[in-house]
Design a protein around this motif. Structure first.
Motif, PDB file in Angstrom:
ATOM      1  N   ASP A 180       0.844  -1.198   0.000  1.00 14.32           N
ATOM      2  CA  ASP A 180       0.000   0.000   0.000  1.00 14.32           C
ATOM      3  C   ASP A 180       0.884   1.255   0.000  1.00 14.32           C
ATOM      4  N   LYS A 181       0.263   2.398  -0.278  1.00 16.69           N
ATOM      5  CA  LYS A 181       1.005   3.650  -0.204  1.00 16.69           C
ATOM      6  C   LYS A 181       0.096   4.775   0.284  1.00 16.69           C
ATOM      7  N   LEU A 182       0.718   5.869   0.701  1.00 17.74           N
ATOM      8  CA  LEU A 182       0.009   7.065   1.142  1.00 17.74           C
ATOM      9  C   LEU A 182       0.055   8.106   0.031  1.00 17.74           C
ATOM     10  N   VAL A 183      -1.099   8.683  -0.288  1.00 13.11           N
ATOM     11  CA  VAL A 183      -1.181   9.682  -1.354  1.00 13.11           C
ATOM     12  C   VAL A 183      -2.099  10.813  -0.915  1.00 13.11           C
ATOM     13  N   THR A 184      -1.662  12.040  -1.124  1.00 12.10           N
ATOM     14  CA  THR A 184      -2.507  13.207  -0.897  1.00 12.10           C
ATOM     15  C   THR A 184      -2.812  13.862  -2.243  1.00 12.10           C
ATOM     16  N   GLY A 185      -4.060  14.200  -2.441  1.00  5.46           N
ATOM     17  CA  GLY A 185      -4.488  14.838  -3.678  1.00  5.46           C
ATOM     18  C   GLY A 185      -5.989  14.713  -3.800  1.00  5.46           C
ATOM     19  N   GLU A 186      -6.505  15.001  -4.987  1.00  2.62           N
ATOM     20  CA  GLU A 186      -7.930  14.816  -5.214  1.00  2.62           C
ATOM     21  C   GLU A 186      -8.249  13.340  -5.089  1.00  2.62           C
ATOM     22  N   ALA A 187      -9.196  13.013  -4.221  1.00  2.92           N
ATOM     23  CA  ALA A 187      -9.528  11.613  -3.982  1.00  2.92           C
ATOM     24  C   ALA A 187      -9.976  10.946  -5.275  1.00  2.92           C
ATOM     25  N   GLY A 188      -9.570   9.695  -5.437  1.00  2.00           N
ATOM     26  CA  GLY A 188      -9.942   8.979  -6.652  1.00  2.00           C
ATOM     27  C   GLY A 188     -11.436   8.777  -6.775  1.00  2.00           C
ATOM     28  N   PRO A 208     -15.321  10.156  -5.217  1.00  2.00           N
ATOM     29  CA  PRO A 208     -16.043  11.128  -4.386  1.00  2.00           C
ATOM     30  C   PRO A 208     -16.619  10.460  -3.141  1.00  2.00           C
ATOM     31  N   PRO A 209     -16.880  11.232  -2.106  1.00  2.00           N
ATOM     32  CA  PRO A 209     -17.512  10.660  -0.917  1.00  2.00           C
ATOM     33  C   PRO A 209     -18.965  10.279  -1.205  1.00  2.00           C
ATOM     34  N   VAL A 210     -19.511   9.422  -0.361  1.00  2.46           N
ATOM     35  CA  VAL A 210     -20.924   9.074  -0.480  1.00  2.46           C
ATOM     36  C   VAL A 210     -21.624   9.321   0.850  1.00  2.46           C
ATOM     37  N   LYS A 211     -22.877   9.648   0.763  1.00  2.00           N
ATOM     38  CA  LYS A 211     -23.735   9.742   1.936  1.00  2.00           C
ATOM     39  C   LYS A 211     -24.568   8.473   1.943  1.00  2.00           C
ATOM     40  N   ALA A 212     -24.233   7.559   2.854  1.00  2.00           N
ATOM     41  CA  ALA A 212     -24.930   6.273   2.910  1.00  2.00           C
ATOM     42  C   ALA A 212     -26.164   6.399   3.793  1.00  2.00           C
ATOM     43  N   LEU A 213     -27.272   5.875   3.304  1.00  2.00           N
ATOM     44  CA  LEU A 213     -28.542   5.937   4.033  1.00  2.00           C
ATOM     45  C   LEU A 213     -28.984   4.546   4.446  1.00  2.00           C
ATOM     46  N   ASP A 214     -29.696   4.455   5.566  1.00  2.00           N
ATOM     47  CA  ASP A 214     -30.303   3.185   5.947  1.00  2.00           C
ATOM     48  C   ASP A 214     -31.583   2.977   5.151  1.00  2.00           C
ATOM     49  N   ARG A 215     -32.272   1.888   5.368  1.00  2.00           N
ATOM     50  CA  ARG A 215     -33.454   1.560   4.582  1.00  2.00           C
ATOM     51  C   ARG A 215     -34.590   2.560   4.799  1.00  2.00           C
ATOM     52  N   ALA A 267     -15.198  14.690  -5.792  1.00  3.30           N
ATOM     53  CA  ALA A 267     -14.101  14.340  -4.890  1.00  3.30           C
ATOM     54  C   ALA A 267     -13.526  15.562  -4.191  1.00  3.30           C
ATOM     55  N   GLY A 268     -13.044  15.353  -2.962  1.00  2.00           N
ATOM     56  CA  GLY A 268     -12.336  16.391  -2.227  1.00  2.00           C
ATOM     57  C   GLY A 268     -10.842  16.115  -2.242  1.00  2.00           C
ATOM     58  N   ILE A 269     -10.075  16.872  -1.441  1.00  2.00           N
ATOM     59  CA  ILE A 269      -8.634  16.676  -1.311  1.00  2.00           C
ATOM     60  C   ILE A 269      -8.392  15.919  -0.007  1.00  2.00           C
ATOM     61  N   GLU A 270      -7.689  14.804  -0.094  1.00  2.00           N
ATOM     62  CA  GLU A 270      -7.536  13.938   1.059  1.00  2.00           C
ATOM     63  C   GLU A 270      -6.169  13.263   1.076  1.00  2.00           C
ATOM     64  N   LEU A 271      -5.725  12.916   2.287  1.00  2.00           N
ATOM     65  CA  LEU A 271      -4.638  11.957   2.460  1.00  2.00           C
ATOM     66  C   LEU A 271      -5.286  10.594   2.599  1.00  2.00           C
ATOM     67  N   ARG A 272      -4.924   9.678   1.689  1.00  2.00           N
ATOM     68  CA  ARG A 272      -5.577   8.374   1.671  1.00  2.00           C
ATOM     69  C   ARG A 272      -4.564   7.240   1.643  1.00  2.00           C
ATOM     70  N   LEU A 326      -8.537  17.267   3.724  1.00  2.00           N
ATOM     71  CA  LEU A 326      -8.098  18.662   3.652  1.00  2.00           C
ATOM     72  C   LEU A 326      -9.203  19.570   3.133  1.00  2.00           C
ATOM     73  N   SER A 327      -9.985  19.087   2.195  1.00  2.00           N
ATOM     74  CA  SER A 327     -11.165  19.832   1.743  1.00  2.00           C
ATOM     75  C   SER A 327     -12.255  18.832   1.426  1.00  2.00           C
ATOM     76  N   LYS A 328     -13.455  19.188   1.801  1.00  2.74           N
ATOM     77  CA  LYS A 328     -14.575  18.266   1.643  1.00  2.74           C
ATOM     78  C   LYS A 328     -15.019  18.173   0.191  1.00  2.74           C
ATOM     79  N   GLY A 329     -15.346  16.953  -0.196  1.00  2.00           N
ATOM     80  CA  GLY A 329     -15.978  16.760  -1.487  1.00  2.00           C
ATOM     81  C   GLY A 329     -17.487  16.873  -1.338  1.00  2.00           C
ATOM     82  N   THR A 330     -18.173  16.781  -2.454  1.00  2.00           N
ATOM     83  CA  THR A 330     -19.642  16.778  -2.429  1.00  2.00           C
ATOM     84  C   THR A 330     -20.107  15.334  -2.545  1.00  2.00           C
ATOM     85  N   PRO A 331     -20.774  14.812  -1.518  1.00  4.14           N
ATOM     86  CA  PRO A 331     -21.115  13.385  -1.547  1.00  4.14           C
ATOM     87  C   PRO A 331     -22.300  13.064  -2.450  1.00  4.14           C
TER      88      PRO A 331
END
Length: 568
Positions: free
Chosen positions: A176-184, A186-193, A225-230, A261-266
């Motif tokens: 594995d490796k550590l990478v900072t940049g635009e996340a590959g 985008p985030p998701v907002k997961a909902l229950d049923r 996508a936002g900017i993240e260390l992943r 580092l900066s939020k994406g739009t989920p």
């Protein structure tokens, strides 16, 4: 020459004692590192300076551990990647990851604090890391704990850091490796049923599940996508458009966000999870260390809750553990299909049964004289199953698991990564051991909840967390259902076990539309076996495991029963 003079000046600097350790001032912008436990700066390695010196063997001394760890940490944090890598037993891998720490992860201003080793002995050195992630004008602090281990190189006795990627960060696996940049993705907002948001604040167990949902659906759910260390996972094969090289049923671990580092739009993804049952599952596994549980609907395969006491690895979906006697559900269906057992017919349950050179026995060496197969199943008699091994072909159990229960083909597509069970073809004693859930058989709570669900309905319904209509994926199917006669007998066996067998105490008050099976799986090196329990009530099926817990009826049983009761 100037560089040598500056190095010499640094080496003459007197360290100051801080908190029982010695702080070493290290050159380089913003870097600092603490030497270990008053050991001072690392001594120069001179093992190669004299061929006459004998190869050092035996356990490492405390001084060797301290000096080796200090040399590595000091070089790493001062930005001397070459020296840090040379202090390890895998120079190439260490150089690659340590170089990426600054150039790909954009981590700077790092301070490492070595901590006191527990008991004051051993070759492991824990340390904490603090730094800053800085990328295109955005900055966020980073802090975490890690550990390194010092080992002796066999060829010359030199002490070196035993290299693994987890030394750099505990969430890293080798490769594995550590990478900072635009996340590959985008985030998701997961909902229950019911439409409520699923978060780790509400449901601590769901961290890996939410990571998996993001990886699978992030690009298609409409987010940005936002900017993240992943943590970027190593991939043996390229993912296809469906999300993995083998469909979405692979057992890979999702990438993980460490710093945002900066939020994406989920984007939004709706799951099948029930908020009430998920809360109950979280509460139940919190009562037992190393416990995991799953509950689903047998009629559809919808997963209603998943929880793990440890919030790192998702054992409930991705675990690979011997299932013990819960495997007897599949074996019983095979024996009934082949006419080798029948619910109310007499069936042997001796104290011992030998096959393939191995001598198998029952718990506490019990026997049932003149008893039926139902009595043996309810009591979880091992020898009742081992005694039939001579009548079976090596691949019979494998075929039954695949063709009827949909297991072991790595083709489940639930919406996040899973391990789909394994029942390999084996022979002799290993084949016999597989009949009772030992040998090479491997399962997890999701697999075993599905097994008891198939026993209840007669037909395999692949479990799923996100409806297949969301991304048009195809759910796995089994090639045949249980025959009406086999299903009726299997249900009777499970109902009797829940009412009067090893599962009766845990299942008390949940009948009459219920069934259950207990299991205990021996594991080399463990004092206590892993405790398993799987059961159904109405249109609910659940399974749980408590690793190193002991008998399944006493450990996993109450967890499963509580879920069934809460869902009723």
């Amino acid at each position: 020459m100037g560089n040598r003079r500056r190095a010499s000046e640094r080496n003459r600097t007197k360290p100051a004692v801080i908190g029982g350790m010695i702080a070493v001032v290290v050159g380089g912008a913003g870097f600092g590192v603490y030497a270990l436990y008053g050991g001072g700066a690392a001594a120069d390695d001179s093992s190669s300076s004299s061929d006459a010196k004998p190869v050092k063997k035996g356990p490492l001394s405390a001084t060797e551990v301290k000096s080796t760890a200090t040399a590595f940490l000091t070089a790493w944090q001062s930005g001397d990647v070459t020296a840090a890598a040379a202090a390890t037993n895998d120079t190439a891998a260490a150089r690659t990851l340590l170089t990426g720490y600054g150039k790909e992860a954009y981590i700077k201003d790092v301070t490492v604090t070595a901590k006191k080793r527990s008991g004051g002995s051993g070759d492991a050195v824990p340390f904490s890391v603090k730094g800053t992630v800085a990328y295109k004008g955005l900055t966020k602090p980073l802090a975490y704990e890690s550990e390194l281990t010092v080992v002796r190189r066999a060829k010359d006795g030199k002490p070196l850091v035993d290299w693994h990627s987890a030394v750099v960060h505990p969430d890293l696996k080798d490769g594995d490796k550590l990478v900072t940049g635009e996340a590959g993705t985008p985030p998701v907002k997961a909902l229950d049923r019911d439409g409520g948001e699923l978060t780790t604040a509400k449901y601590p167990s769901l961290g890996t599940v939410l990571d998996g949902l993001r990886e699978k659906f992030g690009k298609t759910a409409g987010g940005k996508a936002g900017i993240e260390l992943r943590v970027i996972r190593a991939e043996a094969e390229s993912k296809d458009a469906e999300g993995s090289a083998k469909g979405s049923g692979s057992d890979e671990t999702p990438d993980k966000t460490l710093v945002e580092l900066s939020k994406g739009t989920p984007g939004t993804v709706r799951t099948t999870l029930s908020p009430g049952l998920q809360a109950t599952a979280e509460q139940q596994v919190a009562k037992k260390a190393k416990s995991s549980a799953v509950i689903l609907k047998p009629s559809t395969g919808e997963i209603l809750a998943v929880a793990n006491a440890g919030h790192g690895f998702n054992t409930a979906f991705q675990g690979s553990l011997a299932p013990g006697s819960t495997m007897k559900i599949i074996t019983a269906s095979l024996l009934i299909d082949k006419g080798l057992a029948s619910t109310n017919k007499e069936h042997p349950c001796p104290k011992f049964s030998t096959y393939g050179g191995w001598k198998f026995q029952n718990d506490d060496k019990f026997e049932i004289k003149g008893g039926t197969f139902k009595a043996s199943f309810a009591r979880s008699c091992n020898t009742a199953f081992i005694s039939q091994a001579k009548e079976l072909s090596d691949d019979d159990l494998t075929k039954q698991a695949q063709q009827v229960f949909g297991l072991g083909m790595d083709n489940w597509a639930i919406g996040v990564p899973t391990f789909d069970g394994s029942v390999p073809v084996q022979s002799q004693a290993q084949m016999a051991a597989s009949l009772i859930g030992q040998g090479g058989v491997r399962m997890n709570p999701l697999n075993m909840a599905s097994v008891v669900a198939t026993a209840k309905t007669g037909t395999f319904h692949q479990p799923y967390l996100v409806a297949p209509t969301v991304d048009k994926r195809t759910l796995a199917k089994a090639s045949r259902s249980l025959s009406a006669d086999t299903q009726a007998q299997l249900k009777e066996l499970l109902q009797y076990t829940a009412a009067a067998g090893t599962a009766a105490e845990a299942m008390a008050g949940l009948g009459p539309d219920f069934g259950a099976k207990t299991g205990s799986a021996e594991v080399d090196g463990q004092k206590k076996p892993n405790g398993w329990f799987t059961a159904w009530k109405g249109d609910l099926a659940a399974a749980g495991v408590v690793q190193q817990g002991g008998h399944g009826g006493e450990t996993a049983g109450p967890i499963v029963a509580a879920l069934l009761k809460a869902g009723s």
